[in-house]
Motif scaffolding. Structure first.
Motif, PDB file in Angstrom:
ATOM      1  N   PHE A  68       0.843  -1.194   0.000  1.00  0.00           N
ATOM      2  CA  PHE A  68       0.000   0.000   0.000  1.00  0.00           C
ATOM      3  C   PHE A  68       0.882   1.248   0.000  1.00  0.00           C
ATOM      4  N   THR A  69       0.379   2.302  -0.645  1.00  0.00           N
ATOM      5  CA  THR A  69       1.069   3.582  -0.662  1.00  0.00           C
ATOM      6  C   THR A  69       0.070   4.701  -0.405  1.00  0.00           C
ATOM      7  N   VAL A  70       0.371   5.528   0.581  1.00  0.00           N
ATOM      8  CA  VAL A  70      -0.487   6.671   0.901  1.00  0.00           C
ATOM      9  C   VAL A  70       0.144   7.940   0.327  1.00  0.00           C
ATOM     10  N   SER A  71      -0.692   8.810  -0.190  1.00  0.00           N
ATOM     11  CA  SER A  71      -0.217  10.075  -0.743  1.00  0.00           C
ATOM     12  C   SER A  71      -1.283  11.140  -0.498  1.00  0.00           C
ATOM     13  N   ARG A  72      -0.938  12.391  -0.844  1.00  0.00           N
ATOM     14  CA  ARG A  72      -1.904  13.473  -0.686  1.00  0.00           C
ATOM     15  C   ARG A  72      -1.565  14.592  -1.643  1.00  0.00           C
ATOM     16  N   ASP A  73      -2.571  15.409  -1.924  1.00  0.00           N
ATOM     17  CA  ASP A  73      -2.417  16.539  -2.827  1.00  0.00           C
ATOM     18  C   ASP A  73      -2.767  17.801  -2.039  1.00  0.00           C
ATOM     19  N   ASN A  74      -1.724  18.555  -1.664  1.00  0.00           N
ATOM     20  CA  ASN A  74      -1.921  19.782  -0.887  1.00  0.00           C
ATOM     21  C   ASN A  74      -1.898  21.043  -1.737  1.00  0.00           C
ATOM     22  N   ALA A  75      -1.720  20.880  -3.020  1.00  0.00           N
ATOM     23  CA  ALA A  75      -1.540  22.060  -3.864  1.00  0.00           C
ATOM     24  C   ALA A  75      -2.784  22.933  -3.857  1.00  0.00           C
ATOM     25  N   LYS A  76      -2.556  24.232  -3.948  1.00  0.00           N
ATOM     26  CA  LYS A  76      -3.674  25.162  -4.006  1.00  0.00           C
ATOM     27  C   LYS A  76      -4.454  24.947  -5.290  1.00  0.00           C
ATOM     28  N   ASN A  77      -5.718  25.306  -5.227  1.00  0.00           N
ATOM     29  CA  ASN A  77      -6.598  25.232  -6.389  1.00  0.00           C
ATOM     30  C   ASN A  77      -6.780  23.808  -6.904  1.00  0.00           C
ATOM     31  N   THR A  78      -6.525  22.834  -6.033  1.00  0.00           N
ATOM     32  CA  THR A  78      -6.842  21.452  -6.386  1.00  0.00           C
ATOM     33  C   THR A  78      -7.717  20.890  -5.288  1.00  0.00           C
ATOM     34  N   GLU A  79      -8.344  19.796  -5.569  1.00  0.00           N
ATOM     35  CA  GLU A  79      -9.148  19.158  -4.544  1.00  0.00           C
ATOM     36  C   GLU A  79      -8.223  18.623  -3.458  1.00  0.00           C
ATOM     37  N   ASN A  80      -8.566  18.889  -2.224  1.00  0.00           N
ATOM     38  CA  ASN A  80      -7.775  18.422  -1.098  1.00  0.00           C
ATOM     39  C   ASN A  80      -8.057  16.940  -0.886  1.00  0.00           C
ATOM     40  N   THR A  81      -7.162  16.126  -1.351  1.00  0.00           N
ATOM     41  CA  THR A  81      -7.439  14.694  -1.372  1.00  0.00           C
ATOM     42  C   THR A  81      -6.231  13.891  -0.928  1.00  0.00           C
ATOM     43  N   SER A  82      -6.499  12.839  -0.188  1.00  0.00           N
ATOM     44  CA  SER A  82      -5.495  11.829   0.120  1.00  0.00           C
ATOM     45  C   SER A  82      -5.871  10.552  -0.625  1.00  0.00           C
ATOM     46  N   TYR A  83      -4.865   9.795  -0.983  1.00  0.00           N
ATOM     47  CA  TYR A  83      -5.083   8.561  -1.726  1.00  0.00           C
ATOM     48  C   TYR A  83      -4.422   7.388  -1.001  1.00  0.00           C
ATOM     49  N   LEU A  84      -5.036   6.238  -1.142  1.00  0.00           N
ATOM     50  CA  LEU A  84      -4.434   5.004  -0.658  1.00  0.00           C
ATOM     51  C   LEU A  84      -4.406   4.033  -1.830  1.00  0.00           C
ATOM     52  N   GLN A  85      -3.228   3.863  -2.401  1.00  0.00           N
ATOM     53  CA  GLN A  85      -3.041   2.924  -3.502  1.00  0.00           C
ATOM     54  C   GLN A  85      -2.781   1.544  -2.909  1.00  0.00           C
ATOM     55  N   MET A  86      -3.613   0.591  -3.269  1.00  0.00           N
ATOM     56  CA  MET A  86      -3.518  -0.754  -2.701  1.00  0.00           C
ATOM     57  C   MET A  86      -3.219  -1.739  -3.809  1.00  0.00           C
ATOM     58  N   ASN A  87      -2.055  -2.360  -3.741  1.00  0.00           N
ATOM     59  CA  ASN A  87      -1.631  -3.341  -4.733  1.00  0.00           C
ATOM     60  C   ASN A  87      -1.496  -4.720  -4.091  1.00  0.00           C
ATOM     61  N   SER A  88      -1.441  -5.731  -4.914  1.00  0.00           N
ATOM     62  CA  SER A  88      -1.272  -7.112  -4.434  1.00  0.00           C
ATOM     63  C   SER A  88      -2.262  -7.427  -3.326  1.00  0.00           C
ATOM     64  N   LEU A  89      -3.495  -7.109  -3.562  1.00  0.00           N
ATOM     65  CA  LEU A  89      -4.512  -7.274  -2.526  1.00  0.00           C
ATOM     66  C   LEU A  89      -4.735  -8.734  -2.179  1.00  0.00           C
ATOM     67  N   LYS A  90      -5.032  -8.950  -0.912  1.00  0.00           N
ATOM     68  CA  LYS A  90      -5.270 -10.288  -0.381  1.00  0.00           C
ATOM     69  C   LYS A  90      -6.680 -10.353   0.206  1.00  0.00           C
ATOM     70  N   PRO A  91      -7.259 -11.542   0.301  1.00  0.00           N
ATOM     71  CA  PRO A  91      -8.590 -11.647   0.912  1.00  0.00           C
ATOM     72  C   PRO A  91      -8.638 -11.050   2.318  1.00  0.00           C
ATOM     73  N   GLU A  92      -7.551 -11.134   3.051  1.00  0.00           N
ATOM     74  CA  GLU A  92      -7.529 -10.583   4.412  1.00  0.00           C
ATOM     75  C   GLU A  92      -7.517  -9.058   4.438  1.00  0.00           C
ATOM     76  N   ASP A  93      -7.415  -8.425   3.277  1.00  0.00           N
ATOM     77  CA  ASP A  93      -7.537  -6.969   3.202  1.00  0.00           C
ATOM     78  C   ASP A  93      -8.995  -6.528   3.139  1.00  0.00           C
ATOM     79  N   THR A  94      -9.905  -7.476   3.025  1.00  0.00           N
ATOM     80  CA  THR A  94     -11.327  -7.151   2.970  1.00  0.00           C
ATOM     81  C   THR A  94     -11.769  -6.438   4.248  1.00  0.00           C
TER      82      THR A  94
END
Length: 130
Positions: A68-94
């Motif tokens: 998993f990788t967490v990121s965020r966009d703090n730039a002005k004039n953009t939507e204030n958003t954080s992201y969680l990129q989830m790769n290689s997902l497993k059933p236990e991530d449900t």
């Protein structure tokens, strides 16, 4: 007040990927650390990842580190958003995944406990099939 809205959940096969979004409104986004948590049926809500107010520091639970990788966009004039990129997902991530915000005064502050957060989103369901 800070309002948080998660999106991006869904059903995916094991080994697949999803990207969750956490849209924030109401206060200065860059003053808040953003944490990600999840809660599986019958279990307590657990810490997944956190990103500092500046976005320069992150910390992950051992169970998701390297996937998993967490990121965020703090730039002005953009939507204030954080992201969680989830790769290689497993059933236990449900689980239902939540983002949360905490007002912090230092970019070295990376809260990892539920009780440290003041604002929560409504959650988004992630289901990983085997």
């Amino acid at each position: 007040q800070v309002q948080l809205v998660e999106s991006g959940g869904g059903l995916v096969q094991a080994g697949g990927s999803l990207r969750l979004s956490c849209a924030a409104s109401g206060r200065t986004f860059s003053n808040y650390a953003i944490g990600w948590f999840r809660q599986a049926p019958g279990k307590e809500r657990e810490f997944v990842a956190v990103i500092s107010r500046s976005g320069g520091s992150t910390f992950y639970a051992d169970s998701v580190k390297g996937r998993f990788t967490v990121s965020r966009d703090n730039a002005k004039n953009t939507e204030n958003t954080s992201y969680l990129q989830m790769n290689s997902l497993k059933p236990e991530d449900t689980a239902v995944y939540y983002c949360a915000a905490r007002l912090v005064y230092s970019s070295s502050n990376l809260p990892i406990e539920r009780r440290q957060y003041d604002y929560w989103g409504q959650g988004t369901q992630v289901t990983v099939s085997s």
